[in-house]
Design an enzyme around this catalytic site. Structure first.
Site, PDB file in Angstrom:
ATOM      1  N   CYS A 121       0.862  -1.176   0.000  1.00 32.14           N
ATOM      2  CA  CYS A 121       0.000   0.000   0.000  1.00 32.14           C
ATOM      3  C   CYS A 121       0.899   1.226   0.000  1.00 32.14           C
ATOM      4  CB  CYS A 121      -0.966   0.005   1.185  1.00 32.14           C
ATOM      5  SG  CYS A 121      -0.177   0.170   2.790  1.00 32.14           S
ATOM      6  N   HIS A 127      -4.683   6.344   8.033  1.00 29.25           N
ATOM      7  CA  HIS A 127      -3.295   6.603   8.402  1.00 29.25           C
ATOM      8  C   HIS A 127      -2.671   7.476   7.330  1.00 29.25           C
ATOM      9  CE1 HIS A 127      -3.380   2.824   6.061  1.00 29.25           C
ATOM     10  NE2 HIS A 127      -2.283   3.290   5.496  1.00 29.25           N
TER      11      HIS A 127
END
Length: 691
Positions: free
Chosen positions: A435, A609
């Site tokens: 990611c 995040h």
């Protein structure tokens, strides 16, 4: 499962991210589709009623008394029921039942306001001059329904938590009723005139195209738009409202055939069945059946994206179909949804045998022209295609990335391609979850897959998470979210790439397990391995022991109402800042991460995040847990739990691994939702702090 193998030649092109404009149009089109598609059965019912009344009257001299009576429902259905249903659905998409009710009331304002304007206009005409017909307020409903629901949602948020106990129902009922009344008045006096003007302008534009024999040129826009999933905005935003208006006045509309004609897609897939190579040729016959009979047009999109010049064949076929339908003066009574040949014929029956025959000529000729043009293109490039090898799996990945979410039809197509012998995978030993930052969603996805592999008895495959920028180039298989796959390919050009919709409960994991089982020499190696090779420690990586301070009681909160995604991000940041884990800059870093790819994980969980560039904003590792009982609309997905992440090094990864296991079990999620206090929720989550 979307598996792709990428050659170095295609890396540069694959690395380009979808444009914000295209993604915005996709989301807008999907929202319009979400309002229209659930109400297609009502449109079909209206079409059947119209067909029965018209056809029975044609076969009797004075008409059958029952159908004459039944004809009384035709106008109320198309004029009132269908727009109100659309407004209801639009409001429900924004603010559930409360939004649906206020949206329906607001829609009645534009419907009756439009009628009032037209009545005034017709009354002012000289005696004997024909007046204009009422406008069916489909577009008005698509505007007022969501708008009213959004305003209701914002209004409720103003006094949430401020109403004295016992007065909630009174305030809720009257606030919705008063807002509905005000919006009804706004719709009647202020929205109806411009919407009437817009419908008239669009209608005149279509008439001009038809009168000047230019309607076939719409295929130049529609066929490419379909391949990139931009067609919903055109189809449901313009063609369906105008087509319904035209069908009510004339009995049928050619506009319903502009996008739904299955002929071009059928012609393309037949050409691949005969002249294609590799997995594309092997899968084309099955895709043709799904497309033509099932009405799932997206199954042919990868074939076009694999060779974009084939858009010429699609446009040629589309223009042929439109020209044929225009010359034969045929159309459908209502939208054909899904775009199956069965739905097309059902909606063509109301025009009689001549209409059915004309519609048949339309799709047959469009399929023939597409087949001929595609055949020339495929034959001219056949030698090069054989030299390059099979690029079909990569094209499927591009299609899913363009769609922006998972698709069972495309996943089945990908699985079919993977089963072609030439596409068989080699030995899979290393799997990376990648990611943007490599510290949150990918870590949880890796944990879920490790558990699945272990359950299948596979203990010799290394599974870990990485930031895309840190991919080392030695992977056998890389798993990314769909919007990030194109960025990962250049980093791992020799790997199999798997695109998933979310990392938590992706159905593709089961297919990955089967792919690993079937990979070369696995049976010989697996039986002799006594260690869990998917453990990072066996590759030299280390995870520090979990500090119980990473997730503490004061960082767990329960909110009774709903929240927007922005509100949830702000509260997450506030908790992490108060914990001394991040700086104020972390909020923007979380926003940037969501703009790149959603952190929705499935099972009502999001884990916001920062991006990989935001490491400097993190001072220590910490997690926060927010439960919103009213839910959060997380870029189109429903979220109840928001787990904020700030990670320094790897000390938070064991906790995320255990959270992933919790949220992969729906019964555990139900327990977390049932916790009545923050202390109880903390107790249920306390297992993630155990070593």
């Amino acid at each position: 499962m979307t598996t792709t193998t990428t050659s170095p030649d295609s890396s540069a092109a694959a690395d380009k991210q979808p444009g914000r404009l295209r993604v915005g149009v996709q989301k807008f089109g999907s929202f319009l589709s979400g309002m229209i598609m659930p109400n297609i059965p009502a449109l079909i019912a209206w079409g059947i009623v119209t067909a029965v009344v018209v056809n029975v009257s044609e076969f009797t001299e004075e008409g059958w008394e029952a159908t004459n009576a039944l004809s009384a429902v035709i106008f109320p259905m198309i004029h009132y029921l269908l727009p109100v249903l659309i407004a209801l659905q639009g409001g429900r998409l924004i603010y559930e039942t409360r939004g649906a009710v206020v949206g329906a009331v607001a829609a009645m304002g534009v419907i009756v306001g439009s009628d009032h304007l037209i009545d005034q206009f017709n009354a002012a005409l000289p005696a004997g001059e024909e007046g204009i017909n009422y406008v069916h307020m489909f577009i008005g409903a698509m505007i007022m329904g969501p708008l009213a629901a959004w305003l209701m949602k914002k209004l409720d948020a103003l006094w949430e938590g401020k109403i004295k106990p016992g007065f909630e129902m009174l305030v809720n009922m009257f606030s919705a009723g008063i807002l509905g009344f005000l919006l009804l008045v706004v719709g009647f006096f202020f929205m109806a005139p411009p919407i009437n003007w817009l419908m008239d302008a669009l209608g005149r534009g279509v008439e001009w195209l038809i009168d000047n024999s230019l309607l076939p040129l719409t295929s130049v826009l529609i066929e490419p738009a379909k391949v990139f999933f931009l067609n919903n905005a055109i189809n449901h935003g313009v063609l369906t409202p105008l087509g319904t208006q035209q069908a009510d006045a004339q009995g049928s509309s050619i506009l319903f055939l502009l996008e739904a004609n299955p002929g071009p897609g059928l012609g393309l897939l037949l050409a691949f069945s005969v002249f294609g190579v590799g997995a594309a040729k092997a899968t084309a016959p099955g895709a043709a059946l799904i497309h033509f009979v099932g009405g799932i047009h997206e199954v042919y999109f990868p074939y076009v994206l694999m060779k974009p010049v084939l858009l010429l064949a699609m446009i040629a076929g589309g223009m042929t179909g439109v020209t044929t339908n225009m010359l034969l003066d045929v159309g459908l009574q209502a939208p054909a949804a899904p775009g199956s040949i069965i739905a097309v014929y059902v909606q063509s029956l109301g025009g009689g045998v001549g209409n059915v025959v004309g519609v048949t000529f339309g799709w047959v000729l469009s399929a023939a022209v597409t087949f001929a043009v595609a055949a020339v293109i495929l034959l001219s490039s056949r030698k090069r295609d054989l030299e390059l090898g099979d690029q079909f799996s990569s094209a499927i990945s591009k299609t899913q990335s363009a769609k922006g979410k998972s698709s069972s039809a495309l996943s089945s197509l990908s699985a079919g391609a993977a089963n072609v012998p030439a596409a068989a995978a080699e030995r899979i030993r290393t799997i990376y979850f990648a990611c943007d930052a490599g510290m949150g969603s990918s870590a949880m996805g890796a944990s879920v897959l490790r558990k699945k592999l272990s359950g299948a008895g596979i203990t010799d495959v290394y599974v870990t998470n990485k930031a895309i920028s840190s991919l080392p180039g030695d992977a056998d298989l890389v798993i990314t979210q769909q919007t990030l796959t194109d960025r990962a390919r250049p980093k791992e050009p020799n790997a199999i790439h798997v695109s998933v919709d979310n990392f938590m409960n992706a159905p593709e994991y089961d297919e990955v397990v089967e792919l690993v089982k079937g990979s070369e020499d696995h049976d010989a190696v697996a039986g002799s391995s006594g260690a869990q090779a998917s453990s990072p420690a066996q590759r030299g990586d280390t995870l520090t022991s979990v500090d119980s301070g990473v997730l503490t009681r004061d960082r767990i909160r329960i909110r009774a109402g709903a929240a927007t995604q922005e509100e949830a991000l702000r509260e997450t940041q506030e908790i992490l800042v108060s914990a001394g884990a991040v700086t104020e800059d972390y909020l923007q870093a979380m926003r940037d991460r969501e703009a790149t790819a959603s952190t929705f994980m499935g099972n009502e969980l999001a884990i916001p995040h920062g991006t990989n560039d935001a490491k400097s904003a993190i001072t220590s590792s910490a997690l926060s847990v927010l439960r919103y009982d009213g839910g959060v609309d997380w870029s189109g997905d429903q979220v109840t739990f928001v787990v904020g992440i700030a990670g320094v090094g790897d000390e938070h990864l064991q906790i995320l691994s255990r959270i992933a296991e919790l949220f992969s079990d729906e019964s555990k999620v139900a327990e977390l939702k049932a916790a009545s206090t923050e202390a109880e929720l903390h107790e249920l989550l306390s297992a993630v702090n155990e070593n």
